[in-house]
Write an enzyme that holds these catalytic residues in place. Structure first.
Site, mmCIF file in Angstrom:
data_model
loop_
_atom_site.group_PDB
_atom_site.id
_atom_site.type_symbol
_atom_site.label_atom_id
_atom_site.label_comp_id
_atom_site.label_asym_id
_atom_site.label_seq_id
_atom_site.Cartn_x
_atom_site.Cartn_y
_atom_site.Cartn_z
ATOM 1 N N GLY A 57 36.925 35.379 55.213
ATOM 2 C CA GLY A 57 38.559 36.202 55.389
ATOM 3 C C GLY A 57 38.207 37.643 55.226
ATOM 4 N N CYS A 64 42.324 39.996 52.207
ATOM 5 C CA CYS A 64 42.402 39.055 52.203
ATOM 6 C C CYS A 64 42.737 38.409 51.153
ATOM 7 C CB CYS A 64 42.214 37.756 52.881
ATOM 8 S SG CYS A 64 40.687 37.033 52.777
ATOM 9 N N GLY A 65 42.297 38.409 49.692
ATOM 10 C CA GLY A 65 41.691 38.394 48.646
ATOM 11 C C GLY A 65 40.637 37.152 47.922
ATOM 12 N N SER A 104 32.331 38.121 56.193
ATOM 13 C CA SER A 104 30.916 36.862 57.223
ATOM 14 C C SER A 104 31.527 36.695 57.699
ATOM 15 C CB SER A 104 30.466 35.750 56.098
ATOM 16 O OG SER A 104 31.504 35.030 55.921
HETATM 17 N N1 LIG Z 1 33.136 47.697 59.482
HETATM 18 C C1 LIG Z 1 33.616 47.460 58.161
HETATM 19 N N2 LIG Z 1 33.985 46.113 58.237
HETATM 20 C C2 LIG Z 1 34.346 45.398 57.084
HETATM 21 N N3 LIG Z 1 33.903 45.447 56.047
HETATM 22 C C3 LIG Z 1 33.786 46.808 55.679
HETATM 23 C C4 LIG Z 1 33.454 47.513 56.560
HETATM 24 N N4 LIG Z 1 33.067 48.962 55.640
HETATM 25 C C5 LIG Z 1 33.059 48.853 54.419
HETATM 26 N N5 LIG Z 1 33.895 47.780 54.385
HETATM 27 C C6 LIG Z 1 33.702 46.978 53.019
HETATM 28 O O1 LIG Z 1 32.472 46.243 52.156
HETATM 29 C C7 LIG Z 1 33.009 44.856 51.994
HETATM 30 C C8 LIG Z 1 32.361 44.214 52.973
HETATM 31 O O2 LIG Z 1 30.635 43.606 53.004
HETATM 32 P P1 LIG Z 1 30.312 41.981 53.330
HETATM 33 O O3 LIG Z 1 28.726 41.913 52.520
HETATM 34 O O4 LIG Z 1 31.524 41.373 53.058
HETATM 35 O O5 LIG Z 1 30.701 42.514 54.720
HETATM 36 S S1 LIG Z 1 30.271 40.665 55.425
HETATM 37 O O6 LIG Z 1 29.901 40.047 55.410
HETATM 38 O O7 LIG Z 1 28.339 41.221 56.205
HETATM 39 O O8 LIG Z 1 31.037 41.325 57.179
HETATM 40 C C9 LIG Z 1 34.203 44.682 52.547
HETATM 41 O O9 LIG Z 1 34.762 44.586 51.457
HETATM 42 P P2 LIG Z 1 36.049 43.702 50.835
HETATM 43 O O10 LIG Z 1 36.919 43.755 50.895
HETATM 44 O O11 LIG Z 1 36.002 42.790 49.742
HETATM 45 O O12 LIG Z 1 35.864 41.889 52.332
HETATM 46 C C10 LIG Z 1 35.043 46.304 52.485
HETATM 47 O O13 LIG Z 1 35.462 46.949 51.263
HETATM 48 N N1 LIG Z 2 47.650 35.097 46.050
HETATM 49 C C1 LIG Z 2 46.482 36.248 46.669
HETATM 50 N N2 LIG Z 2 45.195 36.218 46.166
HETATM 51 C C2 LIG Z 2 44.613 37.030 46.645
HETATM 52 N N3 LIG Z 2 44.876 38.311 46.225
HETATM 53 C C3 LIG Z 2 46.258 38.624 46.108
HETATM 54 C C4 LIG Z 2 47.009 37.667 46.111
HETATM 55 N N4 LIG Z 2 48.489 38.516 46.479
HETATM 56 C C5 LIG Z 2 47.745 39.485 46.017
HETATM 57 N N5 LIG Z 2 47.022 40.145 45.988
HETATM 58 C C6 LIG Z 2 46.046 41.218 46.180
HETATM 59 O O1 LIG Z 2 45.496 41.639 47.246
HETATM 60 C C7 LIG Z 2 44.548 42.339 47.050
HETATM 61 C C8 LIG Z 2 42.790 41.261 47.600
HETATM 62 O O2 LIG Z 2 41.789 41.983 47.204
HETATM 63 P P1 LIG Z 2 40.210 41.918 47.249
HETATM 64 O O3 LIG Z 2 40.063 40.110 46.506
HETATM 65 O O4 LIG Z 2 39.424 43.194 46.992
HETATM 66 O O5 LIG Z 2 40.356 41.040 49.086
HETATM 67 P P2 LIG Z 2 38.589 40.695 49.796
HETATM 68 O O6 LIG Z 2 37.826 40.471 48.424
HETATM 69 O O7 LIG Z 2 38.950 39.598 50.458
HETATM 70 O O8 LIG Z 2 38.748 42.224 50.064
HETATM 71 C C9 LIG Z 2 44.308 42.440 45.366
HETATM 72 O O9 LIG Z 2 44.568 43.474 45.111
HETATM 73 C C10 LIG Z 2 44.974 41.627 45.245
HETATM 74 O O10 LIG Z 2 45.651 42.142 43.226
#
Ligand SMILES: Nc1ncnc2c1ncn2[C@@H]1O[C@H](COP(=O)(O)OS(=O)(=O)O)[C@@H](OP(=O)(O)O)[C@H]1O
Ligand SMILES: Nc1ncnc2c1ncn2[C@@H]1O[C@H](COP(=O)(O)OP(=O)(O)O)[C@@H](O)[C@H]1O
Length: 250
Positions: A59, A63-64, A150
């Protein structure tokens, strides 16, 4: 939460396809020969009294995925399971470091060759490495939670095929954390959307890079107001029980 499952019924079926034959990488080179292991997956699962599985969260950023995967990990450990969590940000601090994280120790050439960013091909390699690690962990009998953006369907489907070829059908559960982009932008827990919209981060998923939603995820977590991370984790745990990949012990 008392569905029939566990090593005695499910895991035994793995023996013919897990460690008795080479995994999907067969034929990699004439000079690299598969070595049969003495202890097979069934024995490991039997000791752990559980079935090795990969639960793959996908996601948008924010997104969580991490929050829900951590909550699920906590629930599983609390129920006596052997689980582990691979998280995008954390794995990019080690196995999948960016070039800047490798240059000092390994030099610029190495860093440019093996460091990973966020281009489509770098994401492909990121998911390939993590997929291979997840599959190894599942083969060791662990319930492996993997939380990665992903964004490409093809990359996720490759991991599914690898995990199931190394183990058995049903070992890979895709969890689509389907939170609207607008909500993710509003949450912006790391301030990354703000930067991406300002043009300070290139190839940012949902802003300047695509996200290909799963077509038939095993678990589809549709956003709804008031749903907590704990609610989401319980929903996944119940789906795992219903599918026979986890049997609650308490
Ligand atoms: N350009 C770009 N696009 C998306 N995300 C970015 C980018 N640059 C840095 N980040 C940070 O890196 C986390 C995503 O890493 P991933 O290894 O999950 O990415 S991927 O699966 O290879 O697409 C992602 O973590 P999450 O927010 O937890 O999803 C971001 O914090
Ligand atoms: N239902 C929910 N499920 C997951 N995260 C939530 C929800 N509601 C609010 N949040 C908040 O949204 C944010 C999601 O961040 P994170 O878990 O790091 O997302 P991701 O790993 O997909 O980037 C957190 O700050 C979390 O506390």
């Amino acid at each position: 939460m008392n569905q029939p499952t566990g090593p005695s019924s499910q895991s035994t079926q793995a023996s013919s396809s897990s460690e008795l034959s080479p995994p999907a990488s067969e034929g990699i080179s004439q000079n690299i020969v598969w070595h049969e292991t003495t202890v097979d997956r069934v024995a490991r699962e039997s000791n752990l009294t559980q079935r090795g599985t990969v639960v793959w969260f996908t996601g948008l950023s924010g997104c969580g995925k991490s929050t829900i995967a951590n909550e699920l990990d906590r629930l599983l450990i609390g129920r006596g399971a052997a689980s582990t969590l691979l998280d995008g940000d954390n794995v990019r601090h080690g196995l999948c470091s960016p070039p800047s994280g490798l240059a000092e120790e390994h030099g610029d050439e190495f860093a440019a060759r093996f460091g990973l960013g966020f281009s489509a091909v770098d994401r492909e390699e990121n998911i390939r490495r993590i997929g291979a690690v997840s599959s190894l962990m599942a083969n060791a009998g662990l319930i492996t939670l993997a939380a990665f953006v992903s964004p490409y369907r093809r990359d996720r489907d490759r991991v599914r095929r690898m995990v199931e070829a190394d183990g058995r059908p049903g070992d890979f559960l895709e969890v689509f954390v389907d939170t609207p982009l607008e909500v993710c932008k509003q949450r912006d827990p790391k301030g990354l959307y703000k930067k991406a919209i300002a043009g300070e981060i290139a190839n940012f998923t949902g802003i300047s890079d695509p996200y290909e939603a799963p077509e038939s995820p095993e678990i589809h977590l549709r956003f709804r107001e008031g749903m907590t991370p704990a609610d989401a984790a319980v929903e996944i745990l119940q789906a795992m029980v219903d599918r026979g990949v986890f049997q609650s012990r308490s």
